[in-house]
Design a protein around this motif. Structure first.
Motif, PDB file in Angstrom:
ATOM      1  N   PRO A  12      21.282  94.853 168.979  1.00 36.09           N
ATOM      2  CA  PRO A  12      21.295  93.963 167.627  1.00 36.09           C
ATOM      3  C   PRO A  12      21.405  94.832 166.597  1.00 36.09           C
ATOM      4  O   PRO A  12      20.956  96.333 166.543  1.00 36.09           O
ATOM      5  CB  PRO A  12      19.960  93.420 167.758  1.00 36.09           C
ATOM      6  N   GLU A  13      21.982  94.540 165.336  1.00 36.84           N
ATOM      7  CA  GLU A  13      22.230  95.280 164.303  1.00 36.84           C
ATOM      8  C   GLU A  13      20.984  95.157 163.253  1.00 36.84           C
ATOM      9  O   GLU A  13      20.950  93.967 162.524  1.00 36.84           O
ATOM     10  CB  GLU A  13      23.514  94.708 163.551  1.00 36.84           C
ATOM     11  N   PRO A  14      20.130  96.058 163.103  1.00 38.05           N
ATOM     12  CA  PRO A  14      18.873  95.865 162.353  1.00 38.05           C
ATOM     13  C   PRO A  14      19.002  95.707 161.029  1.00 38.05           C
ATOM     14  O   PRO A  14      18.099  95.164 160.302  1.00 38.05           O
ATOM     15  CB  PRO A  14      17.839  97.005 162.790  1.00 38.05           C
ATOM     16  N   LEU A  15      20.201  96.185 160.466  1.00 41.59           N
ATOM     17  CA  LEU A  15      20.209  96.135 158.884  1.00 41.59           C
ATOM     18  C   LEU A  15      21.003  95.335 158.233  1.00 41.59           C
ATOM     19  O   LEU A  15      21.413  95.306 156.977  1.00 41.59           O
ATOM     20  CB  LEU A  15      20.882  97.667 158.565  1.00 41.59           C
ATOM     21  N   ILE A  16      21.432  94.125 158.922  1.00 46.68           N
ATOM     22  CA  ILE A  16      21.767  92.974 158.660  1.00 46.68           C
ATOM     23  C   ILE A  16      20.861  91.842 159.630  1.00 46.68           C
ATOM     24  O   ILE A  16      21.551  91.206 160.419  1.00 46.68           O
ATOM     25  CB  ILE A  16      23.222  92.545 158.607  1.00 46.68           C
ATOM     26  N   THR A  17      19.856  91.624 158.965  1.00 42.80           N
ATOM     27  CA  THR A  17      18.921  90.856 159.974  1.00 42.80           C
ATOM     28  C   THR A  17      17.912  89.874 159.150  1.00 42.80           C
ATOM     29  O   THR A  17      17.414  90.358 157.960  1.00 42.80           O
ATOM     30  CB  THR A  17      18.072  91.704 160.966  1.00 42.80           C
ATOM     31  N   ILE A  18      17.689  88.936 159.551  1.00 43.80           N
ATOM     32  CA  ILE A  18      16.382  88.077 158.931  1.00 43.80           C
ATOM     33  C   ILE A  18      15.153  88.530 159.928  1.00 43.80           C
ATOM     34  O   ILE A  18      15.034  88.096 161.149  1.00 43.80           O
ATOM     35  CB  ILE A  18      16.702  86.500 159.032  1.00 43.80           C
ATOM     36  N   TRP A  19      14.290  89.057 159.255  1.00 42.42           N
ATOM     37  CA  TRP A  19      13.024  89.345 159.723  1.00 42.42           C
ATOM     38  C   TRP A  19      12.014  88.131 159.547  1.00 42.42           C
ATOM     39  O   TRP A  19      11.547  88.197 158.310  1.00 42.42           O
ATOM     40  CB  TRP A  19      12.486  90.819 159.286  1.00 42.42           C
ATOM     41  N   GLU A  20      11.367  87.441 160.648  1.00 38.81           N
ATOM     42  CA  GLU A  20      10.589  86.366 160.416  1.00 38.81           C
ATOM     43  C   GLU A  20       9.024  87.203 160.261  1.00 38.81           C
ATOM     44  O   GLU A  20       8.871  88.381 160.564  1.00 38.81           O
ATOM     45  CB  GLU A  20      10.381  85.583 161.498  1.00 38.81           C
ATOM     46  N   PRO A  21       8.131  86.371 159.481  1.00 33.32           N
ATOM     47  CA  PRO A  21       6.902  86.834 159.343  1.00 33.32           C
ATOM     48  C   PRO A  21       6.204  87.546 160.760  1.00 33.32           C
ATOM     49  O   PRO A  21       5.531  88.613 160.571  1.00 33.32           O
ATOM     50  CB  PRO A  21       5.850  85.656 158.913  1.00 33.32           C
ATOM     51  N   ALA A  22       6.395  86.967 161.922  1.00 30.64           N
ATOM     52  CA  ALA A  22       6.149  87.459 163.069  1.00 30.64           C
ATOM     53  C   ALA A  22       6.457  88.776 163.616  1.00 30.64           C
ATOM     54  O   ALA A  22       5.829  89.640 164.330  1.00 30.64           O
ATOM     55  CB  ALA A  22       6.010  86.694 164.262  1.00 30.64           C
ATOM     56  N   SER A  23       7.432  89.305 162.830  1.00 27.25           N
ATOM     57  CA  SER A  23       7.797  90.619 163.076  1.00 27.25           C
ATOM     58  C   SER A  23       7.223  91.838 162.614  1.00 27.25           C
ATOM     59  O   SER A  23       7.046  92.914 162.971  1.00 27.25           O
ATOM     60  CB  SER A  23       9.416  91.003 162.528  1.00 27.25           C
ATOM     61  N   TYR A  24       6.319  91.342 161.481  1.00 32.61           N
ATOM     62  CA  TYR A  24       5.512  92.523 160.697  1.00 32.61           C
ATOM     63  C   TYR A  24       4.458  93.283 161.912  1.00 32.61           C
ATOM     64  O   TYR A  24       4.649  94.506 162.060  1.00 32.61           O
ATOM     65  CB  TYR A  24       4.722  91.937 159.576  1.00 32.61           C
ATOM     66  N   PRO A  25       3.537  92.443 162.526  1.00 31.40           N
ATOM     67  CA  PRO A  25       2.569  93.048 163.476  1.00 31.40           C
ATOM     68  C   PRO A  25       3.633  93.773 164.581  1.00 31.40           C
ATOM     69  O   PRO A  25       2.989  94.875 165.138  1.00 31.40           O
ATOM     70  CB  PRO A  25       1.934  92.006 164.144  1.00 31.40           C
ATOM     71  N   GLN A  26       4.565  93.269 165.010  1.00 29.03           N
ATOM     72  CA  GLN A  26       5.453  93.846 165.876  1.00 29.03           C
ATOM     73  C   GLN A  26       6.147  95.249 165.707  1.00 29.03           C
ATOM     74  O   GLN A  26       5.833  96.051 166.522  1.00 29.03           O
ATOM     75  CB  GLN A  26       6.480  92.603 166.389  1.00 29.03           C
ATOM     76  N   LEU A  27       6.545  95.241 164.486  1.00 27.93           N
ATOM     77  CA  LEU A  27       7.070  96.300 163.941  1.00 27.93           C
ATOM     78  C   LEU A  27       5.989  97.446 163.917  1.00 27.93           C
ATOM     79  O   LEU A  27       6.218  98.613 163.946  1.00 27.93           O
ATOM     80  CB  LEU A  27       7.744  96.332 162.433  1.00 27.93           C
ATOM     81  N   LEU A  28       4.829  97.117 163.460  1.00 23.27           N
ATOM     82  CA  LEU A  28       3.748  98.174 163.336  1.00 23.27           C
ATOM     83  C   LEU A  28       3.204  98.551 164.674  1.00 23.27           C
ATOM     84  O   LEU A  28       2.719  99.652 164.883  1.00 23.27           O
ATOM     85  CB  LEU A  28       2.332  97.475 162.393  1.00 23.27           C
ATOM     86  N   ARG A  29       3.504  97.655 165.412  1.00 26.10           N
ATOM     87  CA  ARG A  29       2.848  97.862 166.918  1.00 26.10           C
ATOM     88  C   ARG A  29       3.718  99.241 167.545  1.00 26.10           C
ATOM     89  O   ARG A  29       3.288  99.926 167.999  1.00 26.10           O
ATOM     90  CB  ARG A  29       2.918  96.700 167.760  1.00 26.10           C
ATOM     91  N   PHE A  30       4.951  98.949 167.257  1.00 30.59           N
ATOM     92  CA  PHE A  30       5.999  99.869 167.750  1.00 30.59           C
ATOM     93  C   PHE A  30       5.896 101.191 166.989  1.00 30.59           C
ATOM     94  O   PHE A  30       6.258 102.214 167.652  1.00 30.59           O
ATOM     95  CB  PHE A  30       7.479  99.170 167.585  1.00 30.59           C
ATOM     96  N   LEU A  31       5.693 100.969 165.654  1.00 32.72           N
ATOM     97  CA  LEU A  31       5.478 102.219 165.102  1.00 32.72           C
ATOM     98  C   LEU A  31       4.313 103.168 165.522  1.00 32.72           C
ATOM     99  O   LEU A  31       4.330 104.199 165.629  1.00 32.72           O
ATOM    100  CB  LEU A  31       5.111 101.852 163.477  1.00 32.72           C
ATOM    101  N   SER A  32       3.239 102.521 165.856  1.00 28.81           N
ATOM    102  CA  SER A  32       1.831 103.188 166.346  1.00 28.81           C
ATOM    103  C   SER A  32       2.317 103.716 167.657  1.00 28.81           C
ATOM    104  O   SER A  32       1.596 104.644 168.093  1.00 28.81           O
ATOM    105  CB  SER A  32       0.807 102.016 166.589  1.00 28.81           C
ATOM    106  N   LEU A  33       3.292 103.258 168.392  1.00 28.34           N
ATOM    107  CA  LEU A  33       3.781 103.816 169.598  1.00 28.34           C
ATOM    108  C   LEU A  33       4.724 105.033 169.465  1.00 28.34           C
ATOM    109  O   LEU A  33       5.265 105.696 170.463  1.00 28.34           O
ATOM    110  CB  LEU A  33       4.431 102.654 170.513  1.00 28.34           C
ATOM    111  N   GLY A  34       5.115 105.432 168.275  1.00 31.09           N
ATOM    112  CA  GLY A  34       5.903 106.362 167.744  1.00 31.09           C
ATOM    113  C   GLY A  34       7.419 106.048 167.755  1.00 31.09           C
ATOM    114  O   GLY A  34       8.328 106.951 167.456  1.00 31.09           O
ATOM    115  N   TYR A  35       7.772 104.412 167.525  1.00 28.83           N
ATOM    116  CA  TYR A  35       9.145 104.142 167.169  1.00 28.83           C
ATOM    117  C   TYR A  35       9.323 103.696 165.910  1.00 28.83           C
ATOM    118  O   TYR A  35       8.663 102.860 165.482  1.00 28.83           O
ATOM    119  CB  TYR A  35       9.376 103.109 168.323  1.00 28.83           C
ATOM    120  N   SER A  36      10.180 104.367 165.193  1.00 28.76           N
ATOM    121  CA  SER A  36      10.347 104.065 163.716  1.00 28.76           C
ATOM    122  C   SER A  36      11.467 103.651 163.513  1.00 28.76           C
ATOM    123  O   SER A  36      12.250 103.165 162.369  1.00 28.76           O
ATOM    124  CB  SER A  36      10.180 105.385 162.727  1.00 28.76           C
TER     125      SER A  36
END
Length: 201
Positions: A138-162
């Motif tokens: 998937p191409e992340p920089l032309i994407t519709i990010w739904e509200p549910a993506s916020y905690p998921q992005l933070l979770r991945f960030l906490s695992l070291g994935y930016s």
């Protein structure tokens, strides 16, 4: 049924990612003009018909110049995470909205392609994205990010994935074939920018 579901979907707000350092380009990619205006303003205009408002993600030192340009700056509140800084800052600003995010360095992107993304949006999933023309990701920089993506992005960030693509690959997302894959070409170097100008003449 689909129309009813879309009517109850979270509102769509727009975000142009323009806070990068543009190191390979050697100058601010958002200020390059391919269509007679700065690319960050051009991208904001493309998003406007689909979103209740459009913000331009930026570094804190860019706020004043964006305001002068008549744009709505959204300074990064997460520092030094690349594109993820802008996406997370938008979701922090309004965690109840979905954010249609586009990078500022997509000079071929058209309203038709954005309309296709919005029409095929799947609000029950984490995000709706196009498939990259280069690979199956998937191409992340032309994407519709739904509200549910916020905690998921933070979770991945906490695992070291930016990298936001990492989140998309490992989550329940809708991935659409791009109707015009050539429109997803981004421009990172002066040579690529010169090539684009020739093609757009």
């Amino acid at each position: 049924m689909l129309a009813e579901w879309q009517a109850t979907a979270p509102p769509l707000r727009g975000l142009v990612l323009a806070g990068g350092r543009s190191q390979r380009m050697g100058q601010d990619k958002g200020k390059l003009a391919y269509h007679g205006q700065e690319q960050r303003a051009y991208a904001a205009e493309l998003l406007a018909p689909f979103c209740q408002d459009v913000h331009v993600s930026c570094r804190p030192d860019q706020v004043v110049e964006l305001e002068y340009a008549g744009l709505r700056p959204l300074p990064d509140t997460f520092a030094d995470l690349g594109p993820l800084s802008g996406i997370l800052s938008a979701l922090r600003l309004d965690p109840n909205a979905a954010w249609l995010v586009v990078a500022c360095d997509l000079p071929f992107l058209s309203e038709t392609t954005l309309a296709h993304l919005v029409q095929h949006r799947q609000p029950a999933r984490l995000a709706t994205a196009f498939q990259s023309p280069e690979n199956e990701w998937p191409e992340p920089l032309i994407t519709i990010w739904e509200p549910a993506s916020y905690p998921q992005l933070l979770r991945f960030l906490s695992l070291g994935y930016s990298c936001p693509r990492k989140t998309l690959i490992n989550s329940d997302v809708a991935v659409l074939p791009a109707p015009a894959p050539q429109e997803l070409r981004n421009v990172n170097t002066p040579e690529e920018a010169a090539q684009v100008r020739q093609e757009l003449e």
